[in-house]
Design a protein around this motif. Structure first.
Motif, PDB file in Angstrom:
ATOM      1  N   UNK A  91       6.907  -1.353   7.416  1.00 39.35           N
ATOM      2  CA  UNK A  91       6.646  -0.053   6.815  1.00 39.35           C
ATOM      3  C   UNK A  91       7.935   0.636   6.429  1.00 39.35           C
ATOM      4  N   UNK A  92       7.896   1.367   5.313  1.00 33.40           N
ATOM      5  CA  UNK A  92       9.050   2.141   4.845  1.00 33.40           C
ATOM      6  C   UNK A  92       8.603   3.576   4.643  1.00 33.40           C
ATOM      7  N   UNK A  93       9.257   4.501   5.320  1.00 26.47           N
ATOM      8  CA  UNK A  93       8.859   5.908   5.311  1.00 26.47           C
ATOM      9  C   UNK A  93       9.957   6.784   4.731  1.00 26.47           C
ATOM     10  N   UNK A  94       9.614   7.503   3.667  1.00 23.77           N
ATOM     11  CA  UNK A  94      10.527   8.460   3.045  1.00 23.77           C
ATOM     12  C   UNK A  94      10.196   9.865   3.560  1.00 23.77           C
ATOM     13  N   UNK A  95      11.222  10.618   3.926  1.00 25.99           N
ATOM     14  CA  UNK A  95      11.089  11.974   4.483  1.00 25.99           C
ATOM     15  C   UNK A  95       9.790  12.141   5.293  1.00 25.99           C
ATOM     16  N   UNK A 107       4.458   1.676   2.023  1.00 23.97           N
ATOM     17  CA  UNK A 107       5.447   2.720   1.747  1.00 23.97           C
ATOM     18  C   UNK A 107       4.752   4.068   1.837  1.00 23.97           C
ATOM     19  N   UNK A 108       5.385   5.027   2.508  1.00 21.62           N
ATOM     20  CA  UNK A 108       4.754   6.329   2.676  1.00 21.62           C
ATOM     21  C   UNK A 108       5.735   7.469   2.539  1.00 21.62           C
ATOM     22  N   UNK A 109       5.218   8.596   2.119  1.00 21.41           N
ATOM     23  CA  UNK A 109       6.013   9.791   1.863  1.00 21.41           C
ATOM     24  C   UNK A 109       5.391  10.957   2.622  1.00 21.41           C
ATOM     25  N   UNK A 110       6.194  11.652   3.454  1.00 21.34           N
ATOM     26  CA  UNK A 110       5.705  12.850   4.148  1.00 21.34           C
ATOM     27  C   UNK A 110       4.488  12.471   4.993  1.00 21.34           C
ATOM     28  N   UNK A 111       3.308  12.985   4.669  1.00 21.52           N
ATOM     29  CA  UNK A 111       2.064  12.638   5.368  1.00 21.52           C
ATOM     30  C   UNK A 111       1.851  11.131   5.388  1.00 21.52           C
ATOM     31  N   UNK A 149      10.072  -0.902  11.121  1.00 18.44           N
ATOM     32  CA  UNK A 149       9.985   0.319  10.324  1.00 18.44           C
ATOM     33  C   UNK A 149      11.365   0.736   9.829  1.00 18.44           C
ATOM     34  N   UNK A 150      11.412   1.150   8.567  1.00 20.06           N
ATOM     35  CA  UNK A 150      12.594   1.802   8.001  1.00 20.06           C
ATOM     36  C   UNK A 150      12.233   3.250   7.717  1.00 20.06           C
ATOM     37  N   UNK A 151      12.987   4.180   8.311  1.00 27.01           N
ATOM     38  CA  UNK A 151      12.774   5.606   8.084  1.00 27.01           C
ATOM     39  C   UNK A 151      13.945   6.166   7.302  1.00 27.01           C
ATOM     40  N   UNK A 204       0.869  -1.175   0.000  1.00 25.80           N
ATOM     41  CA  UNK A 204       0.000   0.000   0.000  1.00 25.80           C
ATOM     42  C   UNK A 204       0.903   1.221   0.000  1.00 25.80           C
ATOM     43  N   UNK A 205       0.729   2.112  -0.967  1.00 27.28           N
ATOM     44  CA  UNK A 205       1.528   3.328  -1.060  1.00 27.28           C
ATOM     45  C   UNK A 205       0.680   4.511  -0.593  1.00 27.28           C
TER      46      UNK A 205
END
Length: 260
Positions: free
Chosen positions: A150-154, A128-132, A179-181, A41-42
């Motif tokens: 979960x993988x979180x970019x910025x 995978x998620x970006x910002x919000x 989690x990977x940040x 889920x992106x």
């Protein structure tokens, strides 16, 4: 700022032609690409679901190329931050209209997750998620036996406190999967190495959260780089770090997908 830190990259227009398709999951629009029993889920950034959302659909396609079934639901339901609008105080007011409960929570757990499992036979699900979208990952990760990782970019996790009156420690303390940040250089200290978030993850009562969670920072990048840093202007650092962040994400999903 309410969500994006000072110096964040603005919206990015691209000529990329996505290879997936737009579908409906009940009444929820979504972008779907790829196949397989491992689903991702992106969760996009403030620019949302559409073709003006930088490289969001391109990243979905890249993840599909790595062997994942990828879905990017329109959690904002058509109300993304307008392209070209400056980051001002109205951003917080706008984001506060989309709290996790009840609508976004229902979209994930009543719509998207059952769709992936029942219609596509998904055996494991990552996010995978970006910002919000990184904040959304932490909220979804509090429900047992939903996400493998979960993988979180910025990530913009501060909105849990600044917009929704919650506690960062309580939110991260409830996380049930590793989690990977991957913060940018101008992201807040709380999501950097040694910061509040990774410290709390490493203190989890759940062994695989403690052992699997980590941070890989990109100090040369600005918030938003994964979706909004231009790749066609000859900046070798941008090309290097966007490529590296993507590879780290894929390797992380390959390592932890399937575990619950």
């Amino acid at each position: 700022m309410a969500c994006c830190p000072e110096g964040s990259l603005p919206s990015l227009q691209t000529s990329y032609e996505p290879r997936g398709k737009e579908i409906k999951v009940k009444d929820l629009d979504a972008y779907l690409v790829g196949q397989g029993s491992r689903a991702l889920i992106v969760a996009y950034d403030i620019y949302g679901f559409g073709r003006t959302s930088g490289r969001a659909r391109a990243v979905c396609d890249q993840l599909a190329n790595e062997g994942f079934l990828v879905i990017m639901p329109d959690f904002f339901r058509g109300t993304a931050w307008p392209v070209g609008k400056t980051f001002d105080d109205t951003m917080g007011t706008w984001l506060k209209t989309m709290p996790y409960e009840p609508q976004v929570c229902s979209d994930v757990h009543a719509n998207v997750v059952p769709y992936l499992r029942e219609q596509h036979g998904a055996k494991c699900i990552g996010m995978a998620g970006f910002c919000w979208g990184a904040w959304l990952i932490q909220k979804v990760s509090s429900v047992p036996e939903v996400l493998s990782c979960g993988v979180s970019f910025h990530p913009s996790l501060q909105i849990e406190e600044t917009l929704f009156g919650g506690s960062i420690d309580e939110m991260i303390g409830a996380v049930k999967c590793p989690q990977l940040l991957m913060p940018a250089g101008n992201d807040l200290n709380m999501v950097q190495a040694g910061g509040q978030v990774i410290t709390k993850l490493k203190a989890s009562d759940i062994e695989r959260v403690r052992d699997g969670s980590r941070i890989h920072a990109f100090p040369d990048m600005m918030h938003g780089f994964m979706l909004k840093a231009a790749l066609d202007v000859g900046d070798e650092k941008v090309k290097r770090d966007v490529s590296a962040a993507f590879r780290l994400a894929v390797d992380y999903f390959n390592k932890y997908m399937g575990e619950l």
